[in-house]
Design an enzyme around this catalytic site. Structure first.
Site, PDB file in Angstrom:
ATOM      1  N   PRO A 192       0.840  -1.210   0.000  1.00  0.00           N
ATOM      2  CA  PRO A 192       0.000   0.000   0.000  1.00  0.00           C
ATOM      3  C   PRO A 192       0.871   1.253   0.000  1.00  0.00           C
ATOM      4  CG  PRO A 192      -0.224  -1.248   2.065  1.00  0.00           C
ATOM      5  CD  PRO A 192       0.771  -1.973   1.227  1.00  0.00           C
ATOM      6  N   HIS A 299       6.546  -0.253 -28.750  1.00  0.00           N
ATOM      7  CA  HIS A 299       7.377  -0.193 -27.531  1.00  0.00           C
ATOM      8  C   HIS A 299       8.209   1.104 -27.504  1.00  0.00           C
ATOM      9  CE1 HIS A 299       9.439  -2.867 -24.286  1.00  0.00           C
ATOM     10  NE2 HIS A 299       9.487  -1.584 -23.940  1.00  0.00           N
TER      11      HIS A 299
HETATM   12  O1  3PY Z   1      13.440  -0.174 -19.761  1.00  0.00           O
HETATM   13  C1  3PY Z   1      12.441  -0.850 -20.001  1.00  0.00           C
HETATM   14  O2  3PY Z   1      12.116  -1.815 -19.297  1.00  0.00           O
HETATM   15  C2  3PY Z   1      11.622  -0.509 -21.148  1.00  0.00           C
HETATM   16  O3  3PY Z   1      10.649  -1.158 -21.408  1.00  0.00           O
HETATM   17  C3  3PY Z   1      12.076   0.646 -21.984  1.00  0.00           C
HETATM   18  O4  3PY Z   1      11.130   1.047 -22.865  1.00  0.00           O
END
Ligand code: 3PY
Length: 337
Positions: A192, A299
């Site tokens: 928490p 990503h």
């Molecule tokens: O650093 C990480 O874990 C990432 O996913 C970078 O985008």
């Protein structure tokens, strides 16, 4: 031979590819006391080459796509003492095997937090305000005269947002959400955060079913662990509101992608935005790309020049302090494994 100190063995460090300039400069300015082997490429190292390149090394500097599994670690052999990863996530490294062989592992926490938090809000708004879909429609000529409800989406203002994983990035996202006037933030986390709850005023720790039932936006910001792998599956999507928007800026495997596809096609949830997929890269003809209600980005949540440079610098600092002082700057605690 009396009185002669045994010469200390020079470490050999292997980097799986070239690093951004500022990190490279730092490394080159301080590499006189170890052997540095840098794979001279900007591209990802193929697995077979990784297996061959690590043999006999003492220190490895790797990146997210490098699968540092048991085989790689064991192929490196008994010299391997440290692994520094240019990432926050460590799911590409077999930490259990590292623990077994007393290998220190360091990630690079903190440096991507703001970039990822900004991006999470950006992706959320791209999905809820249908920005990507709107651009595609305009380009196709599918742009009718102004229409009262055409291309509308749900408001973030006064909504309930559910955050799964309230680590540094989750907290940075929560702070930003205050500025958008959200009504309530529900979260689940291992520990928490009473101080943070008090500071934000609208934050409540809850359980997963309550979060799923009540949230208009559900943000996956948790690390990939054995508990979170496949967490977002058919059962979880079925507990979300049919108007819910799901955002994943964590790791692809926290989601069962077939179940996400099914939930989006059958309108079990309204829409999704995912920056991470399984596999990465997601092949161009993947069915998820065909859906108007799914925004997929490659990503790039942390892809700001400054944060990526800082990520590389911290990975190098970990390597240097590991070699010079025997302890890396931001080691991961492996004791719980
Ligand atoms: O650093 C990480 O874990 C990432 O996913 C970078 O985008």
């Amino acid at each position: 031979m009396d009185g002669q100190a045994t010469p200390t063995k020079k470490y050999t460090a292997f980097l799986t590819r070239r690093l951004p300039e500022p990190a490279w400069k730092l490394l080159k300015s301080q590499n006189s006391n170890f052997n540095l082997i840098v794979r001279d490429s900007e591209e990802h190292i193929p697995y077979k080459e990784l297996l061959e390149s690590v043999v006999g090394i003492d220190v490895l500097l790797c990146l997210i796509p490098d699968q540092v599994d048991k085989k790689v670690i064991e192929n490196a052999g008994p010299n391997l003492k440290m692994i520094s990863t240019m990432s926050v996530g460590t799911d590409h490294i077999d930490l259990t095997t590292c623990k077994k062989y007393s290998i220190q592992v360091a990630n690079a926490p903190g440096v991507l937090t703001d970039a990822c938090a900004d991006f999470t809000i950006g992706l959320l708004l791209s999905v809820s305000r249908r920005i990507v879909e709107g651009v595609a429609r305009a380009q196709k000529g599918d742009w009718p005269p102004w229409h009262p409800l055409w291309m509308c989406g749900p408001s973030l203002n006064r909504s309930t947002v559910g955050i799964v994983g309230l680590g540094q990035i989750g907290q940075a996202v929560a702070r930003r959400l205050i500025g958008f006037g959200v009504g309530r933030i529900l979260y689940i986390a291992n520990t928490p955060k009473p101080e943070f709850e008090k500071a934000l005023g609208i934050l409540e720790k809850t359980d997963l079913p309550t979060l799923l039932r009540n949230s208009d936006f559900i943000l996956a910001l948790c690390p990939l662990t054995s508990e979170t792998r496949n967490l977002f599956d058919k059962n979880v999507f079925s507990q979300m509101k049919s108007t819910a928007i799901f955002i994943n800026v964590s790791r692809g495997p926290v989601v069962n992608q077939d179940d996400l596809y099914e939930a989006l096609v059958n309108k079990k949830i309204l829409a999704a935005g995912i920056d991470v997929t399984t596999p990465e890269p997601l092949p161009p003809f993947h069915p998820l790309y065909q859906l108007d209600n799914c925004v997929i980005t490659p990503h790039i949540a942390s892809a700001e020049f400054e944060s990526r440079n800082n990520l590389a610098i911290l990975a190098v600092k970990n390597l240097l302090s590991g070699i010079n002082e025997g302890v890396m700057q931001t080691p991961i605690d492996l004791s719980h494994l």
